[in-house]
Design a protein around this motif. Structure first.
Motif, PDB file in Angstrom:
ATOM      1  N   TRP A  21      -8.305 -10.316   3.877  1.00 30.12           N
ATOM      2  CA  TRP A  21      -7.121  -9.975   4.655  1.00 30.12           C
ATOM      3  C   TRP A  21      -7.112 -10.884   5.867  1.00 30.12           C
ATOM      4  O   TRP A  21      -8.159 -11.148   6.452  1.00 30.12           O
ATOM      5  CB  TRP A  21      -7.191  -8.535   5.129  1.00 30.12           C
ATOM      6  CG  TRP A  21      -6.929  -7.525   4.067  1.00 30.12           C
ATOM      7  CD1 TRP A  21      -6.160  -7.671   2.952  1.00 30.12           C
ATOM      8  CD2 TRP A  21      -7.441  -6.199   4.020  1.00 30.12           C
ATOM      9  NE1 TRP A  21      -6.156  -6.507   2.230  1.00 30.12           N
ATOM     10  CE2 TRP A  21      -6.925  -5.599   2.859  1.00 30.12           C
ATOM     11  CE3 TRP A  21      -8.262  -5.462   4.862  1.00 30.12           C
ATOM     12  CZ2 TRP A  21      -7.223  -4.292   2.520  1.00 30.12           C
ATOM     13  CZ3 TRP A  21      -8.563  -4.170   4.528  1.00 30.12           C
ATOM     14  CH2 TRP A  21      -8.041  -3.581   3.357  1.00 30.12           C
ATOM     15  N   LEU A  34      -0.555  -8.674  10.788  1.00 32.48           N
ATOM     16  CA  LEU A  34      -1.205  -8.967   9.515  1.00 32.48           C
ATOM     17  C   LEU A  34      -0.526 -10.104   8.766  1.00 32.48           C
ATOM     18  O   LEU A  34       0.681 -10.274   8.848  1.00 32.48           O
ATOM     19  CB  LEU A  34      -1.160  -7.726   8.620  1.00 32.48           C
ATOM     20  CG  LEU A  34      -2.061  -6.584   9.055  1.00 32.48           C
ATOM     21  CD1 LEU A  34      -1.763  -5.352   8.230  1.00 32.48           C
ATOM     22  CD2 LEU A  34      -3.501  -6.966   8.907  1.00 32.48           C
ATOM     23  N   ASP A  35      -1.344 -10.834   8.027  1.00 33.38           N
ATOM     24  CA  ASP A  35      -0.918 -11.770   6.987  1.00 33.38           C
ATOM     25  C   ASP A  35      -0.216 -13.056   7.396  1.00 33.38           C
ATOM     26  O   ASP A  35      -0.553 -14.100   6.897  1.00 33.38           O
ATOM     27  CB  ASP A  35      -0.052 -11.072   5.930  1.00 33.38           C
ATOM     28  CG  ASP A  35      -0.769  -9.900   5.294  1.00 33.38           C
ATOM     29  OD1 ASP A  35      -1.990  -9.993   5.095  1.00 33.38           O
ATOM     30  OD2 ASP A  35      -0.118  -8.898   5.016  1.00 33.38           O
ATOM     31  N   TYR A  43     -10.468 -13.251   9.496  1.00 30.37           N
ATOM     32  CA  TYR A  43     -10.440 -12.810   8.102  1.00 30.37           C
ATOM     33  C   TYR A  43     -11.458 -11.701   7.909  1.00 30.37           C
ATOM     34  O   TYR A  43     -12.527 -11.713   8.506  1.00 30.37           O
ATOM     35  CB  TYR A  43     -10.753 -13.981   7.169  1.00 30.37           C
ATOM     36  CG  TYR A  43      -9.656 -15.013   7.188  1.00 30.37           C
ATOM     37  CD1 TYR A  43      -8.645 -14.988   6.237  1.00 30.37           C
ATOM     38  CD2 TYR A  43      -9.600 -15.976   8.176  1.00 30.37           C
ATOM     39  CE1 TYR A  43      -7.610 -15.913   6.269  1.00 30.37           C
ATOM     40  CE2 TYR A  43      -8.574 -16.907   8.216  1.00 30.37           C
ATOM     41  CZ  TYR A  43      -7.587 -16.868   7.257  1.00 30.37           C
ATOM     42  OH  TYR A  43      -6.561 -17.774   7.288  1.00 30.37           O
ATOM     43  N   PRO A  46     -11.594  -6.935   2.126  1.00 28.76           N
ATOM     44  CA  PRO A  46     -10.871  -5.675   1.923  1.00 28.76           C
ATOM     45  C   PRO A  46     -11.819  -4.575   1.441  1.00 28.76           C
ATOM     46  O   PRO A  46     -11.716  -4.076   0.342  1.00 28.76           O
ATOM     47  CB  PRO A  46      -9.815  -6.036   0.872  1.00 28.76           C
ATOM     48  CG  PRO A  46     -10.367  -7.220   0.160  1.00 28.76           C
ATOM     49  CD  PRO A  46     -11.286  -7.923   1.104  1.00 28.76           C
ATOM     50  N   LEU A  76      -4.518  -1.234   7.725  1.00 28.96           N
ATOM     51  CA  LEU A  76      -5.578  -1.774   6.857  1.00 28.96           C
ATOM     52  C   LEU A  76      -6.241  -0.663   6.048  1.00 28.96           C
ATOM     53  O   LEU A  76      -6.525  -0.843   4.862  1.00 28.96           O
ATOM     54  CB  LEU A  76      -6.620  -2.529   7.686  1.00 28.96           C
ATOM     55  CG  LEU A  76      -6.155  -3.871   8.255  1.00 28.96           C
ATOM     56  CD1 LEU A  76      -7.220  -4.457   9.161  1.00 28.96           C
ATOM     57  CD2 LEU A  76      -5.804  -4.848   7.153  1.00 28.96           C
ATOM     58  N   ARG A  79      -3.972   0.221   3.246  1.00 30.18           N
ATOM     59  CA  ARG A  79      -4.038  -0.810   2.205  1.00 30.18           C
ATOM     60  C   ARG A  79      -5.280  -0.620   1.342  1.00 30.18           C
ATOM     61  O   ARG A  79      -5.262  -0.873   0.153  1.00 30.18           O
ATOM     62  CB  ARG A  79      -4.174  -2.184   2.853  1.00 30.18           C
ATOM     63  CG  ARG A  79      -2.895  -2.876   3.056  1.00 30.18           C
ATOM     64  CD  ARG A  79      -3.201  -4.309   3.385  1.00 30.18           C
ATOM     65  NE  ARG A  79      -2.028  -4.918   3.965  1.00 30.18           N
ATOM     66  CZ  ARG A  79      -1.963  -6.172   4.327  1.00 30.18           C
ATOM     67  NH1 ARG A  79      -3.002  -6.949   4.194  1.00 30.18           N
ATOM     68  NH2 ARG A  79      -0.876  -6.661   4.832  1.00 30.18           N
TER      69      ARG A  79
END
Length: 91
Positions: A21, A34-35, A43, A46, A76, A79
């Protein structure tokens, strides 16, 4: 094109960029998201263990040199939940 390697800020494992992530401190606003976005990135694997350690020891905040909002950690965790749940069912 050669592969892009990154390192998890929690467990220090090196892997391909797409396996992690990405959390970004956007330039110039300093907003952490995020992203996507241009700016300083961190980084993280996950995985629950990495996320827990990053949260507890403020590894994201230190790495990004910014304060990380609690809502980002919550996102997070959300996710993580579906894949974590799948592992419990199949395992």
């Amino acid at each position: 094109m050669k592969p892009n390697y990154r390192r998890c800020i929690s467990c220090r494992k090196v892997g391909l960029k797409q396996d992690f992530w990405r959390i970004v401190r956007v330039f110039p606003s300093g907003k952490v998201q995020l992203d996507e976005g241009m700016g300083r990135s961190a980084y993280i694997c996950p995985q629950a263990t990495c996320l827990q350690a990053a949260n507890k020891k403020n590894r994201l905040g230190r790495s990004l040199q910014a304060s990380v909002p609690e809502t980002l950690y919550q996102t997070l965790w959300q996710r993580l939940a579906p894949s974590h749940h799948q592992n419990q069912i199949s395992g």
